[in-house]
Write a protein that holds these residues in place. Structure first.
Motif, PDB file in Angstrom:
ATOM      1  N   SER A  31      32.573  48.297  75.417  1.00  0.00           N
ATOM      2  CA  SER A  31      33.817  47.587  75.696  1.00  0.00           C
ATOM      3  C   SER A  31      34.593  48.190  76.861  1.00  0.00           C
ATOM      4  CB  SER A  31      34.709  47.600  74.447  1.00  0.00           C
ATOM      5  OG  SER A  31      35.086  48.933  74.128  1.00  0.00           O
ATOM      6  N   GLY A  80      36.557  50.626  76.589  1.00  0.00           N
ATOM      7  CA  GLY A  80      37.838  51.100  76.071  1.00  0.00           C
ATOM      8  C   GLY A  80      38.837  50.015  75.752  1.00  0.00           C
ATOM      9  N   HIS A  81      38.459  48.744  75.958  1.00  0.00           N
ATOM     10  CA  HIS A  81      39.380  47.636  75.700  1.00  0.00           C
ATOM     11  C   HIS A  81      38.673  46.543  74.907  1.00  0.00           C
ATOM     12  CE1 HIS A  81      42.209  49.406  78.555  1.00  0.00           C
ATOM     13  NE2 HIS A  81      41.183  49.560  79.390  1.00  0.00           N
ATOM     14  N   VAL A  82      39.394  45.890  74.017  1.00  0.00           N
ATOM     15  CA  VAL A  82      38.834  44.789  73.246  1.00  0.00           C
ATOM     16  C   VAL A  82      38.607  43.604  74.185  1.00  0.00           C
ATOM     17  CG1 VAL A  82      39.177  43.197  71.319  1.00  0.00           C
ATOM     18  CG2 VAL A  82      40.038  45.546  71.171  1.00  0.00           C
ATOM     19  N   SER A 117      38.863  39.246  70.969  1.00  0.00           N
ATOM     20  CA  SER A 117      40.225  39.057  70.453  1.00  0.00           C
ATOM     21  C   SER A 117      40.414  37.637  69.937  1.00  0.00           C
ATOM     22  CB  SER A 117      41.256  39.351  71.547  1.00  0.00           C
ATOM     23  OG  SER A 117      41.231  40.705  71.921  1.00  0.00           O
ATOM     24  N   GLU A 149      32.037  53.186  69.387  1.00  0.00           N
ATOM     25  CA  GLU A 149      32.539  51.904  69.865  1.00  0.00           C
ATOM     26  C   GLU A 149      33.392  51.233  68.786  1.00  0.00           C
ATOM     27  OE1 GLU A 149      32.745  48.820  72.859  1.00  0.00           O
ATOM     28  OE2 GLU A 149      32.233  50.942  72.895  1.00  0.00           O
ATOM     29  N   LEU A 209      37.420  50.129  69.215  1.00  0.00           N
ATOM     30  CA  LEU A 209      37.875  48.756  68.999  1.00  0.00           C
ATOM     31  C   LEU A 209      38.869  48.678  67.854  1.00  0.00           C
ATOM     32  CD1 LEU A 209      34.438  46.929  69.373  1.00  0.00           C
ATOM     33  CD2 LEU A 209      36.326  46.884  71.011  1.00  0.00           C
ATOM     34  N   GLN A 253      42.600  49.390  68.339  1.00  0.00           N
ATOM     35  CA  GLN A 253      43.378  48.462  69.163  1.00  0.00           C
ATOM     36  C   GLN A 253      43.651  47.126  68.478  1.00  0.00           C
ATOM     37  OE1 GLN A 253      42.044  48.424  73.414  1.00  0.00           O
ATOM     38  NE2 GLN A 253      40.423  49.764  72.649  1.00  0.00           N
TER      39      GLN A 253
END
Length: 447
Positions: free
Chosen positions: A223, A225-227, A232, A252, A256, A259
């Motif tokens: 990812s 570091g971000h969804v 989402s 991972e 996820l 966040q």
């Protein structure tokens, strides 16, 4: 459940076999057919072309490509070309997972040496597709052919449209999702539950399906570091279809999960994979390296430092004098121009794979070593398959590979050291028990 994969790449292959080992023998659909898929897998091409495997079908060998008179085919175990008076007219590409020199596609060039079109072949030697390129190397269109050579699917990459010739009619689609929906309905596929491993085309197909169902995403990517946006959207709920996300990589999963809100976290689950090894590691000191290069840094130092280990070195081509000189050591066995039978025998005999050769990987060597439950040790800066090689088992070349030699000595001295390093490898590949895998699957299937 239906497995719906865009490509049958390494990640899809791993998930496919994990599900089967766990007892989930799902019908599997792959949207992009490369011609070398397992025969039980369904694809839009196979369905609309009504592809049938004939008893006399055989893979296409490199020198069986049809070429104009006086042109010649020149090839070895790694590559081949079609030549006209010394000028290259085509590159013949092999399928890396098949027997040597089996053709997957041929890249034909124009008079200026630019890629003009590509002929695609199946594992049975059938030319099933042709892709045409413009002068800048971009794809224009691809046509899929049935076994009689008739066009069944035409895909225009510029207009992003598809035409299917099916049951005496031409069906036009303005985008690929509409084409896939048509295929699913024509093939009578149960729409209740799909397993996907991509937020790209497979998710778009499900999101626009407008039929109730409950789907599972196995998240096999990074990812960063971000969804991801589509994830989402998937986890927000309030869709026609319900979704759960299963993450085999624990790190991972943690990234996820941190966040997401509580509601979304309930739809995110950690898991792993199941593996069916071709054999069980016996913890012997039989060491294998497959190479077509004599650039194997510090090989002599390693061999001399580990006299109780036997080093088996194989090459699909003839070996250079540099490599043949290693025959002077009593614990080295050389296999130039190795035969397939001998390769199979060595993978069943050896328990350690030494991934230290420069140049390209041959015969999918590291993955094959993993599949045979071999401990993979190597150099950090030229490891050929990071996905199956634990970072703890990779070393620097400095000081004549002192740390790699130390690791080899340790695992020969004590079996538990060997087991520790093998467990590093299994953990790196996210291996779990079938009980743990099915606990997750039972939870999401019942929702």
């Amino acid at each position: 459940m239906i497995n719906l994969f865009e490509h049958f790449d390494k990640a899809a292959h791993t998930l496919y076999h994990a599900l089967k080992l766990a007892g989930h023998h799902n019908k599997t659909i792959v949207l992009e057919d490369d011609g070398f898929l397992p025969e039980q897998i369904l694809t839009p091409y196979r369905y609309f072309s009504q592809y049938q495997v004939q008893d006399d079908h055989k893979p296409l060998y490199f020198n069986q490509i049809q070429v104009p008179r006086y042109w010649e085919i020149i090839g070895n175990n790694t590559e081949a070309t079609v030549n006209d008076m010394g000028k290259v007219r085509a590159y013949i590409r092999y399928d890396r997972n098949s027997k040597p020199r089996i053709v997957s596609h041929v890249e034909w060039l124009d008079d200026a040496g630019r890629l003009q079109y590509v002929d695609h072949y199946t594992q049975h030697g059938v030319r099933f597709a042709q892709t045409v390129y413009d002068l800048t190397g971009n794809k224009i269109f691809r046509k899929y052919l049935d076994q009689q050579g008739h066009e069944v699917i035409y895909e225009n990459f510029i207009a992003q449209s598809i035409i299917v010739n099916w049951q005496g009619r031409s069906h036009h689609f303005n985008h690929k999702v509409a084409f896939i929906h048509f295929f699913l309905r024509e093939a009578g596929i149960d729409m209740n539950q799909f397993v996907i491993n991509s937020l790209g085309l497979p998710f778009s197909v499900l999101y626009r399906l407008n039929e109730p169902g409950h789907d599972l995403l196995f998240w096999q990517e990074n990812s960063g570091g971000h969804v991801p946006g589509n994830m989402s959207l998937m986890l927000q709920g309030e869709h026609t279809r319900d979704y759960h996300v299963i993450v085999p990589d624990q790190r991972e999963y943690d990234i996820l999960s941190q966040q997401l809100d509580i509601h979304a976290q309930q739809r995110l689950l950690p898991s792993g994979y199941l593996y069916d090894y071709a054999r069980t590691n016996q913890y012997t000191a039989n060491v294998l390296t497959m190479t077509n290069s004599d650039q194997i840094h510090h090989l002599a130092d390693i061999v001399q430092a580990c006299p109780k280990a036997t080093f088996h070195i194989g090459a699909v081509t003839e070996m250079s004098d540099v490599l043949m000189a290693m025959d002077q050591y009593p614990n080295v066995r050389l296999y130039p121009a190795i035969e397939r039978y001998t390769v199979d025998k060595l993978y069943h005999k050896c328990d350690i794979y030494l991934d230290i050769n420069e140049g390209g990987e041959i015969i999918n060597a590291a993955q094959r070593a993993f599949n045979h439950d071999m401990l993979i040790l190597g150099y950090r800066d030229n490891a050929h398959n990071i996905s199956v090689t634990a970072s703890e088992n990779l070393f620097d070349k400095e000081n004549r590979a002192a740390h790699l030699i130390e690791a080899l000595k340790d695992i020969q001295r004590k079996k538990r050291y060997f087991k520790v390093r093998l467990n590093y490898q299994k953990s790196h590949a996210h291996e779990i028990t079938d009980k743990a895998f099915n606990q997750v699957m039972t939870h999401v299937i019942r929702q």
